[in-house]
Each structure stands twice: as C-alpha cells, then as structure tokens.
Write a protein that holds these residues in place. Structure first.
Motif, PDB file in Angstrom:
ATOM      1  N   PHE A  98       0.817  -1.217   0.000  1.00 12.88           N
ATOM      2  CA  PHE A  98       0.000   0.000   0.000  1.00 12.88           C
ATOM      3  C   PHE A  98       0.849   1.265   0.000  1.00 12.88           C
ATOM      4  O   PHE A  98       2.072   1.226   0.152  1.00 12.88           O
ATOM      5  N   ASP A 100       0.853   4.159   2.068  1.00  7.82           N
ATOM      6  CA  ASP A 100       1.456   4.790   3.240  1.00  7.82           C
ATOM      7  C   ASP A 100       2.019   3.717   4.171  1.00  7.82           C
ATOM      8  O   ASP A 100       1.270   3.016   4.834  1.00  7.82           O
ATOM      9  N   SER A 103       0.876   3.879   8.114  1.00  7.30           N
ATOM     10  CA  SER A 103      -0.484   3.522   8.520  1.00  7.30           C
ATOM     11  C   SER A 103      -0.850   2.111   8.061  1.00  7.30           C
ATOM     12  O   SER A 103      -1.850   1.579   8.492  1.00  7.30           O
ATOM     13  N   SER A 104      -0.042   1.509   7.193  1.00 10.76           N
ATOM     14  CA  SER A 104      -0.360   0.154   6.750  1.00 10.76           C
ATOM     15  C   SER A 104       0.222  -0.921   7.650  1.00 10.76           C
ATOM     16  O   SER A 104       0.012  -2.099   7.426  1.00 10.76           O
ATOM     17  N   LEU A 105       1.001  -0.514   8.631  1.00  8.85           N
ATOM     18  CA  LEU A 105       1.510  -1.477   9.607  1.00  8.85           C
ATOM     19  C   LEU A 105       0.756  -1.282  10.910  1.00  8.85           C
ATOM     20  O   LEU A 105       0.437  -0.153  11.288  1.00  8.85           O
ATOM     21  N   ASN A 106       0.495  -2.391  11.592  1.00  6.01           N
ATOM     22  CA  ASN A 106      -0.198  -2.298  12.872  1.00  6.01           C
ATOM     23  C   ASN A 106       0.739  -1.699  13.919  1.00  6.01           C
ATOM     24  O   ASN A 106       1.782  -2.272  14.209  1.00  6.01           O
ATOM     25  N   PRO A 107       0.369  -0.528  14.484  1.00  8.85           N
ATOM     26  CA  PRO A 107       1.289   0.173  15.379  1.00  8.85           C
ATOM     27  C   PRO A 107       1.587  -0.551  16.683  1.00  8.85           C
ATOM     28  O   PRO A 107       2.609  -0.286  17.310  1.00  8.85           O
ATOM     29  N   HIS A 155       6.862   2.243  14.632  1.00  5.32           N
ATOM     30  CA  HIS A 155       7.297   3.631  14.816  1.00  5.32           C
ATOM     31  C   HIS A 155       8.791   3.736  15.043  1.00  5.32           C
ATOM     32  O   HIS A 155       9.351   4.822  14.995  1.00  5.32           O
ATOM     33  N   GLY A 159      10.847   5.638   7.418  1.00  5.89           N
ATOM     34  CA  GLY A 159       9.836   5.456   6.378  1.00  5.89           C
ATOM     35  C   GLY A 159      10.245   4.430   5.337  1.00  5.89           C
ATOM     36  O   GLY A 159       9.458   3.565   4.953  1.00  5.89           O
ATOM     37  N   ARG A 162      10.113   0.960   6.746  1.00  8.47           N
ATOM     38  CA  ARG A 162       8.750   0.468   6.896  1.00  8.47           C
ATOM     39  C   ARG A 162       8.249  -0.090   5.576  1.00  8.47           C
ATOM     40  O   ARG A 162       7.636  -1.148   5.522  1.00  8.47           O
TER      41      ARG A 162
ATOM     42  N   GLU B  23      16.885  10.541   9.820  1.00 10.32           N
ATOM     43  CA  GLU B  23      16.051   9.466   9.322  1.00 10.32           C
ATOM     44  C   GLU B  23      16.662   8.835   8.099  1.00 10.32           C
ATOM     45  O   GLU B  23      16.126   8.862   7.019  1.00 10.32           O
ATOM     46  N   GLY B  38      11.238   7.804  16.857  1.00  8.15           N
ATOM     47  CA  GLY B  38       9.788   7.771  16.931  1.00  8.15           C
ATOM     48  C   GLY B  38       9.461   7.370  18.352  1.00  8.15           C
ATOM     49  O   GLY B  38      10.070   6.472  18.897  1.00  8.15           O
ATOM     50  N   ASP B 216      -5.997   1.828   7.584  1.00  6.00           N
ATOM     51  CA  ASP B 216      -5.189   1.226   6.520  1.00  6.00           C
ATOM     52  C   ASP B 216      -4.578  -0.102   6.917  1.00  6.00           C
ATOM     53  O   ASP B 216      -4.502  -1.020   6.121  1.00  6.00           O
ATOM     54  N   HIS B 217      -4.124  -0.196   8.194  1.00  7.87           N
ATOM     55  CA  HIS B 217      -3.417  -1.426   8.507  1.00  7.87           C
ATOM     56  C   HIS B 217      -4.365  -2.620   8.605  1.00  7.87           C
ATOM     57  O   HIS B 217      -3.959  -3.762   8.407  1.00  7.87           O
ATOM     58  N   ALA B 220      -4.709  -3.602   5.064  1.00  9.96           N
ATOM     59  CA  ALA B 220      -3.491  -4.312   4.672  1.00  9.96           C
ATOM     60  C   ALA B 220      -3.510  -5.735   5.197  1.00  9.96           C
ATOM     61  O   ALA B 220      -3.108  -6.671   4.500  1.00  9.96           O
ATOM     62  N   HIS B 235      -5.442  -7.047  15.384  1.00  8.85           N
ATOM     63  CA  HIS B 235      -5.270  -5.802  14.653  1.00  8.85           C
ATOM     64  C   HIS B 235      -6.259  -4.712  15.040  1.00  8.85           C
ATOM     65  O   HIS B 235      -5.947  -3.538  14.947  1.00  8.85           O
ATOM     66  N   ASN B 239      -5.699  -1.890  19.212  1.00  8.08           N
ATOM     67  CA  ASN B 239      -5.609  -0.489  18.809  1.00  8.08           C
ATOM     68  C   ASN B 239      -6.797   0.334  19.287  1.00  8.08           C
ATOM     69  O   ASN B 239      -6.852   1.533  19.056  1.00  8.08           O
TER      70      ASN B 239
END
Lengths: 333, 326
Positions: A98, A100, A103-107, A155, A159, A162, B23, B38, B216-217, B220, B235, B239
């Motif tokens: 995807f 981004d 946001s596409s990984l579970n935080p 996090h 970028g 990721r 970064e 982060g 999004d995740h 995904a 998931h 959260n």
C-alpha cells in the motif's frame, strides 16, 4: 498469448449511495497480466486505478460498491468468491503493497509478528520456522540487523524501512501476483528510487507478476513492461513502455509527458500543464471524458464516445490522436 | 520557567548536533538513536503525565489511599467490630464517646473506635471500586467487541440494549439492580455498580473499533488473507483500548461514589461489623445535628479518594489525546 496469469474483463465498479447519483469509478476496463510481467496502471487522482486494484483483491466493501465483469486468476474467477475463499488466496497468491507504509503497519504489533503471522497462516510454518524465515525476508529486502528489527515496532523504523518491511510481508509467501498501489508516494525522493529498484530486483527473474499503480510516469519508465493509461475510469491508451514514451498517442498521455521536467530540455523552457481538472469531465456516455481539457478536441469528441481500438501495436481510445511526437528521447529520468 | 527554557535549548542543540541524517533508513545505520526517533503513544503520554502536577497530586492521593488500605489491619489500634466504648454511649442524651486517649476520633454511636473503622473502611472502598470497575470493564469488552467485530444485526441488537441501559439514570439503575437481590451484601453493591458501567464501556469500545476497522493497517491485513479472528483480536482490538483504559480510571471514581451512595441508601451489607464509608455516612445521618463529625470523616475520605481517581483519569485522558500532543 496463451492463458494469462490475470485476466480482467469488462471490470466495472459503481458506488451507489442512497439519494445520490451512482458514481462510476471504474468503467468496463480489460487487461491481461502475464507471469513475470510488470504492468503499469497510470493516471491522476480519482481515475479509478486504486479502486481497480481493490476490486481485483476483493477488498471493496460489500455494501455500496457494485463490482461487475470478470477477474480470472490462473483461470479461476475471483469475483463472487466468498471472503473466506478469498482469504485463502490473498497473501499467498495475491500480494499487495500500500501507499502509506506507516499507517499500513499495525502500530501495536512488532514487525516480526506481522511477518510470521502470514507465514504461519499460508505456509503452515511453526512459530520458530516463521521467525527464521522472517529474518531471512527482512534481510532480502535490505533491512540491516534483521534479528533486532523483528522485535521492533513500526514507529521505531524509518519510512523507507517500513516500506521495505511491508514489501517483505507482501512477498513472504511468494505470491504469483503483486499489486503495488503507489508504493513510493509517501517517501522521500532518494528512498523512492531505492524502493523501486528493490521491487524490480525482487520481481525480475521470478514468475511473480507486478501491477504497478502510480501517477508518476518516472516510476513507469523505470519499471513497467506494458502501461495502461487510465482516465475517468476507462483505459484510454495501452502501449509498451518504449512506444508510450517515444510516441504518446493519446492527448492525455502526451500532456502528462509534457508536464514533466526533463534533464535534456533547454534551460528556461516552461512546463506545459494539462488545462483544467478532473471536475471538468463529461460522462463517457455523452462523449470523450477528456474532451473539455483536450487540446486536440473535435466537434465529434463532444457527442460520440470513442472506442478502444488497436493502434500501432497498442490500444487507443481517441478520435484525434497526437500525430507527431515532439518528445525525441525516451524516458524521463 | 527558566529551567524549562534551558532544557528546550538543550534539546534543540542535541537535535542540531545529530544533524539531518536523523532518518536515514536503508544505508544500514537506521536512525542514530532508533528508540528516540519515533516515540510510541504510551511513552510520550507517560512523559507528559510525569510533568503534569494534576496527575502527581491525584497519584499521591491514590497512592496514600492504597497504602492505607494495605496497612490498615496493622495500624488500626482496635478491632473495628468491638463495642469498646459502649458504656459512654447514651441514646437518650445523644451522647457519643468523645476523642480520648487511644481513640483519636472517639467512638461511633455503638461505641466502636471511629479511627479504626475509618482505616479499615478504605479496604472495602478500594475493593468495591476495583472489582466493580474490572467487572464493568470485562462486560463492556465482551459486548463492545461483539458489536464492533461483527457489525450488522449483532451490532444493532447489542447497541439497542446499551441504549436502553443508558437511558436510565445510573444511580437509579444501580439501586434497582441492588434491590433485585433478596439479601444485600457487599457483593450485590459491586455487581450493581459494575452493571451500570458495562454499557458505557461497550459503547466506547464499539465506537473506537468501528473507526479502527476502517484504518489502513486493517485493510493491509485483509489483503494478506489474515483470518477474521486474528484481525479482530490482533489488529483491531489492541488499537482500540486506549480510550477504554482512560475511561476505567474515571470509572474507579464513579464506582467509589456509587458504592457509597448505595450503602448510604441501605442497599449495602446488612451486617455493619465490616466498616464501609458509605454505610458509616448513612448511619451518621441520625446524629447529623449533634455529632457532625461522624459524617464528616467518611464523607471527606470519599471525596478525597474520588477526587484522586478523577484527577488521574482526567490527566491520562489529556495525555493520551493525540490532539494535545506537542
């Protein structure tokens, strides 16, 4: 051509909302993807390229989105499969990356678990085997010190890393088809180039086919074998990469190329933008959707919708294509 | 003021020293101090909490209270159930044992040591608040997860039940539930207070789960063919817990008050040999004109404890609110 890996025939996606005119996001598009081939879907925001990819993956919401046509993968019809049946194929045969990467990984879940989850699910690996394989995968996508990264959270990664991790996850089960939806848009330019070369490196020399969805013709130039240019939900031009850049036929493709800065252009030359914006479109049923913005428009374009026809080895949907190609050299970067 | 400015300048200087390669990903270095680049929500929330005086005051209040509850059996000078000063009680004259040697607060209307009863009352209050919150949280998690995970008619049914429960004023609902039991005890108080909290937790969790479901995740994860159960429990649910955790600290305060109110209204344990602040307050109301201190001590303790939980809960809510992040 034989049987393609993925055959999309007359795929349409209509969004219906109560009390509103239905929106036709994707309008009767057809294309093939051969094993090992990289196919580009190019167009500006709102042209239906992401919706196309979600429709192939069966990820559109069942309520509100009406998908018709046919999507066959290795001869099997994907449309109309239940979510459970699709879950057996998604991640194993069909992978997706995807836009981004954050946001596409579970935080709240470590990277490692997000990789092993797929391996355990589709390749029936034990937790232990999956961890070893996960380390191997992270190493393959160029993440240094993979053993430590497995225990880290999204996090804690940059970028670019990721996005590498996401690619590792998508490729974990060696899918036959990978769909990359603007995989570099959220990244810095330098990282973009690295991610693209990683993708092409991972895909080339294998059976894995790649559908590259992008608005960036530079990405197409570096990666794709065949390119589909979309406008207003329809394919307006299809060509091999070289032909597209050397001889853009559709005024829209031509306009896209003319609006990109070139290294070999004379200094001080101005970029030529495409006039207007997507909101100016007319419905395909009335004529050519691009007509209001088209420099080559004819009287006919406003009343007679053009068909997609064969043209110089590719396909073209235009009444008055660009004849002379003023862009001498091929490629943009 | 000056010190905070100094630390700010220090921080700027350290960022400047590290330079723009902050970064750099794939060259192998990663961010120079990967654990600082982060900062997770929990860590940054804790950093802000630590500096928040409101949180510190609330935490100290709760800390003292918990400490008291744990140590109460050891520091209480007398058995709270024994009527040691019964000979000084005179019903007819409204006389109650005054503060005296060994009895710093005097006795209650039965001649029991008020100070010891206050100390041991903290145990009951803590027990009721904690158990009621845990039960309420548990029930809310189950109902909220059902509604948030399945959607559709399951969601509708669960949410209508929740709506009905929420439409009844919470104390009235707790009183009704408490009155349902033939024999009132501390346990019925806990249950009544807990059931009142279930719909609040359920609605909160369901709301966050619905928004996380669209993220999004989760898309995904679906694109990877992850099974529905794993999507919900790995998931979506983890959260969605942030607001629920904050709510539970606020509910601790509400539980203290509700439990006290129920006991005050006579829906607590029938046997008052185990002291409970709300019950003591209820018993004291007969002597309010002549002996206001009997009501003052338990009421004051209830207020302080509830205030402590509220302060902590509010400061946690602020700290976890992403819009407040600087």
């Amino acid at each position: 051509m034989g049987m393609a890996l993925l055959e999309v025939r007359d795929l349409s996606v209509v969004f219906r909302r109560r009390g509103e005119e239905p929106t036709i996001a994707v309008d009767n598009i057809s294309f093939d993807v051969e094993p090992g081939q990289t196919v580009g879907l190019v167009g500006e925001s709102g042209c239906g390229k992401s919706v196309t990819s979600l429709a192939i993956m069966g990820l559109l919401p069942s309520r509100g989105a009406e998908v018709s046509g046919s999507v066959t993968f290795e001869g099997e019809q994907l449309l109309g499969l239940s979510q459970r049946q699709l879950d057996e194929r998604r991640g194993r045969d069909l992978g997706m990356v995807f836009q981004d990467p954050l946001s596409s990984l579970n935080p709240v879940v470590p990277i490692g678990l997000q990789i092993t989850e797929v391996l355990e699910r589709h390749r029936r690996m034990s937790r232990k085997e999956a961890k070893v394989e996960g380390e191997h995968l992270l190493n393959r996508v160029g993440i240094p010190d993979p053993n430590r990264r497995l225990d880290e959270y999204p996090h804690q990664l940059s970028g670019g890393m990721r996005q590498r991790a996401l690619i590792a996850i998508a490729l974990a089960c060696r899918p036959r088809l990978l769909i990359a939806d603007e995989p570099t848009t959220a990244l810095d330019v330098t990282i973009q180039a690295q991610i693209l070369s990683l993708l092409s490196e991972l895909v080339s020399g294998t059976d894995t086919a790649l559908i590259m969805i992008t608005h960036d013709l530079g990405v197409v130039a570096g990666l794709c074998d065949e390119v589909n240019v979309m406008y207003g939900g329809r394919i307006v031009e299809r060509a091999q990469r070289h032909a597209l850049f050397a001889e853009p036929r559709h005024p829209y493709t031509h306009g896209l190329l003319a609006s990109i800065p070139r290294l070999d252009a004379p200094r001080g030359e101005k970029l030529v933008p495409i006039r207007g914006s997507v909101v100016d479109n007319i419905a395909w049923s009335r004529g050519c959707a691009f007509a209001p913005r088209c420099p080559n428009q004819l009287e006919q374009c406003w009343s007679d919708p053009p068909e997609l026809v064969e043209d110089r080895g590719g396909m073209l949907r235009c009444h008055n294509p660009v004849e002379v190609a003023p862009l001498a050299a091929e490629g943009t970067r | 003021m000056t010190s905070s400015r100094a630390t700010k300048i220090d921080r700027l200087a350290s960022v400047a020293a590290r330079g723009p390669e902050f970064e750099v990903g794939p060259d192998g270095q990663g961010s120079p101090n990967g654990h600082d680049a982060g900062v997770s929500l929990a860590v940054s929330a804790w950093r802000r909490l630590r500096r928040n005086p409101v949180f510190i005051v609330g935490a100290v209040m709760i800390g003292l209270f918990v400490l008291l509850a744990v140590l109460a059996p050891f520091i209480a000078p007398h058995d709270p159930a024994l009527r040691l000063l019964e000979d000084q009680v005179s019903r007819a004259n409204n006389e109650i044992p005054p503060p005296q040697d060994g009895y710093p607060l005097g006795g209650d209307q039965y001649g029991r040591d008020l100070f010891s009863r206050m100390l041991l009352g903290s145990q009951q209050t803590l027990l009721v608040a904690a158990l009621a919150t845990v039960i309420g949280l548990g029930g809310g998690l189950v109902l909220g997860t059902l509604a948030g995970a399945f959607g559709g008619w399951v969601d509708s049914v669960v949410m209508r039940i929740v709506d009905v429960l929420l439409s009844i004023p919470s104390l009235l609902l707790a009183v009704s539930i408490g009155a349902l039991f033939a024999e009132q005890s501390q346990f019925t108080v806990i249950l009544a207070v807990a059931i009142v909290q279930i719909p609040i937790f359920a609605r909160l969790l369901r709301g966050t789960m619905l928004s996380v479901r669209e993220s999004d995740h989760v898309l995904a994860a679906k694109a990877l063919g992850v099974k529905r159960r794993a999507i919900v429990f790995r998931h979506i649910l983890p959260n969605s817990l942030g607001p629920v955790i904050v709510q539970s600290t606020l509910v601790l305060a509400i539980a203290v008050l509700d439990a006290a109110a129920l006991s005050f209204l006579g829906l607590g344990a029938a046997d008052d040999s185990t002291p409970e602040w709300g019950q003591m307050l209820g018993n004291a109301q007969d002597f309010f004109d002549s002996q206001p201190h009997l009501a003052f001590w338990p009421a004051g303790c209830i207020i302080v404890v509830a205030l402590g939980f509220t302060l902590v809960g509010e400061s946690m809510r602020e700290a976890l609110d992403p819009r407040q992040r600087r």
